[in-house]
Design a protein around this motif. Structure first.
Motif, PDB file in Angstrom:
ATOM      1  N   ASN A   1       5.842  16.600   0.662  1.00 57.77           N
ATOM      2  CA  ASN A   1       5.978  16.971  -0.746  1.00 57.77           C
ATOM      3  C   ASN A   1       5.489  15.869  -1.690  1.00 57.77           C
ATOM      4  O   ASN A   1       5.952  15.754  -2.825  1.00 57.77           O
ATOM      5  CB  ASN A   1       7.433  17.333  -1.101  1.00 57.77           C
ATOM      6  N   ASN A   2       4.567  15.041  -1.172  1.00 62.72           N
ATOM      7  CA  ASN A   2       3.937  14.017  -1.999  1.00 62.72           C
ATOM      8  C   ASN A   2       4.914  12.955  -2.498  1.00 62.72           C
ATOM      9  O   ASN A   2       4.675  12.301  -3.499  1.00 62.72           O
ATOM     10  CB  ASN A   2       3.222  14.675  -3.190  1.00 62.72           C
ATOM     11  N   ILE A   3       6.032  12.808  -1.811  1.00 64.23           N
ATOM     12  CA  ILE A   3       7.012  11.797  -2.205  1.00 64.23           C
ATOM     13  C   ILE A   3       6.497  10.418  -1.785  1.00 64.23           C
ATOM     14  O   ILE A   3       6.027  10.241  -0.656  1.00 64.23           O
ATOM     15  CB  ILE A   3       8.376  12.077  -1.527  1.00 64.23           C
ATOM     16  N   ILE A   4       6.565   9.458  -2.708  1.00 59.45           N
ATOM     17  CA  ILE A   4       6.109   8.106  -2.378  1.00 59.45           C
ATOM     18  C   ILE A   4       7.212   7.386  -1.610  1.00 59.45           C
ATOM     19  O   ILE A   4       8.352   7.289  -2.066  1.00 59.45           O
ATOM     20  CB  ILE A   4       5.734   7.324  -3.658  1.00 59.45           C
ATOM     21  N   LEU A   5       6.869   6.914  -0.413  1.00 56.51           N
ATOM     22  CA  LEU A   5       7.828   6.225   0.453  1.00 56.51           C
ATOM     23  C   LEU A   5       7.833   4.740   0.137  1.00 56.51           C
ATOM     24  O   LEU A   5       6.860   4.204  -0.384  1.00 56.51           O
ATOM     25  CB  LEU A   5       7.434   6.431   1.919  1.00 56.51           C
TER      26      LEU A   5
ATOM     27  N   ARG B   1       3.638  -1.103   4.659  1.00 52.66           N
ATOM     28  CA  ARG B   1       2.381  -1.779   4.951  1.00 52.66           C
ATOM     29  C   ARG B   1       1.848  -2.385   3.664  1.00 52.66           C
ATOM     30  O   ARG B   1       2.134  -1.907   2.566  1.00 52.66           O
ATOM     31  CB  ARG B   1       1.346  -0.779   5.482  1.00 52.66           C
ATOM     32  N   GLY B   2       1.056  -3.417   3.810  1.00 51.83           N
ATOM     33  CA  GLY B   2       0.461  -4.026   2.640  1.00 51.83           C
ATOM     34  C   GLY B   2      -0.424  -5.171   3.037  1.00 51.83           C
ATOM     35  O   GLY B   2      -0.685  -5.378   4.224  1.00 51.83           O
ATOM     36  N   ARG B   3      -0.892  -5.908   2.070  1.00 52.58           N
ATOM     37  CA  ARG B   3      -1.797  -7.029   2.307  1.00 52.58           C
ATOM     38  C   ARG B   3      -1.146  -8.307   1.807  1.00 52.58           C
ATOM     39  O   ARG B   3      -0.539  -8.326   0.741  1.00 52.58           O
ATOM     40  CB  ARG B   3      -3.113  -6.818   1.551  1.00 52.58           C
ATOM     41  N   LYS B   4      -1.287  -9.398   2.582  1.00 57.84           N
ATOM     42  CA  LYS B   4      -0.815 -10.706   2.129  1.00 57.84           C
ATOM     43  C   LYS B   4      -1.904 -11.336   1.279  1.00 57.84           C
ATOM     44  O   LYS B   4      -3.057 -11.432   1.714  1.00 57.84           O
ATOM     45  CB  LYS B   4      -0.528 -11.604   3.321  1.00 57.84           C
ATOM     46  N   CYS B   5      -1.506 -11.776   0.095  1.00 54.57           N
ATOM     47  CA  CYS B   5      -2.476 -12.308  -0.862  1.00 54.57           C
ATOM     48  C   CYS B   5      -1.957 -13.611  -1.465  1.00 54.57           C
ATOM     49  O   CYS B   5      -0.789 -13.960  -1.306  1.00 54.57           O
ATOM     50  CB  CYS B   5      -2.687 -11.310  -2.001  1.00 54.57           C
TER      51      CYS B   5
ATOM     52  N   LEU C   1       0.869  -1.170   0.000  1.00 57.52           N
ATOM     53  CA  LEU C   1       0.000   0.000   0.000  1.00 57.52           C
ATOM     54  C   LEU C   1       0.908   1.223   0.000  1.00 57.52           C
ATOM     55  O   LEU C   1       1.610   1.474   0.967  1.00 57.52           O
ATOM     56  CB  LEU C   1      -0.887   0.000   1.244  1.00 57.52           C
ATOM     57  N   PRO C   2       0.927   1.964  -1.102  1.00 58.21           N
ATOM     58  CA  PRO C   2       1.845   3.105  -1.198  1.00 58.21           C
ATOM     59  C   PRO C   2       1.544   4.147  -0.129  1.00 58.21           C
ATOM     60  O   PRO C   2       0.388   4.399   0.197  1.00 58.21           O
ATOM     61  CB  PRO C   2       1.567   3.684  -2.585  1.00 58.21           C
TER      62      PRO C   2
END
Ligand SMILES: [Zn+2]
Length: 85
Positions: free
Chosen positions: A52-56, A60-64, A46-47
Motif C-alpha cells: 500500500n505504498n507505506i514508507i518503511l 539500508r542506506g549509504r555511509k557518507c 534509502l527509503p
C-alpha cells in the motif's frame, strides 16, 4: 564514543581522498575553498516502500561524510564507498 565518529586518522584519510579526487574543490554556491568536516559519518537512508505504498523505516542506506562551507554553510555530502573507490 559513537561508532560513526570520525577519528583524526580517518579524517586525514578523507582529506587525502578528497584532495586526490577533487583537487580544486570549492563551494558551488559562494566559491569559498575552505570547509569544515562534520565529525561524524552521515547515514543517508534509502527509503523503502512496503504494501500500500507505506514508507518503511529505512534499513539500508549509504555511509557518507559531510563538508560544510566555512563561508555560507552550504553542505557537500560525499559517499564514502565512492570516495575510496
Ligand atoms: Zn559557500
Amino acid at each position: 564514543m559513537d561508532n560513526s565518529e570520525i577519528s583524526k586518522e580517518r579524517a586525514d584519510e578523507i582529506f587525502g581522498a578528497l584532495k586526490r579526487k577533487c583537487p580544486s574543490l570549492e563551494c558551488p554556491v559562494c566559491k569559498c575553498k575552505t570547509f569544515n568536516l562534520v565529525a561524524s559519518e552521515v547515514f543517508l537512508p534509502l527509503p523503502m516502500r512496503g504494501e500500500n505504498n507505506i514508507i518503511l523505516a529505512p534499513s539500508r542506506g549509504r555511509k557518507c561524510v559531510a563538508q560544510i562551507c566555512n563561508n555560507c554553510g552550504n553542505t557537500l555530502i560525499f559517499d564514502l564507498d565512492t570516495l575510496f573507490k
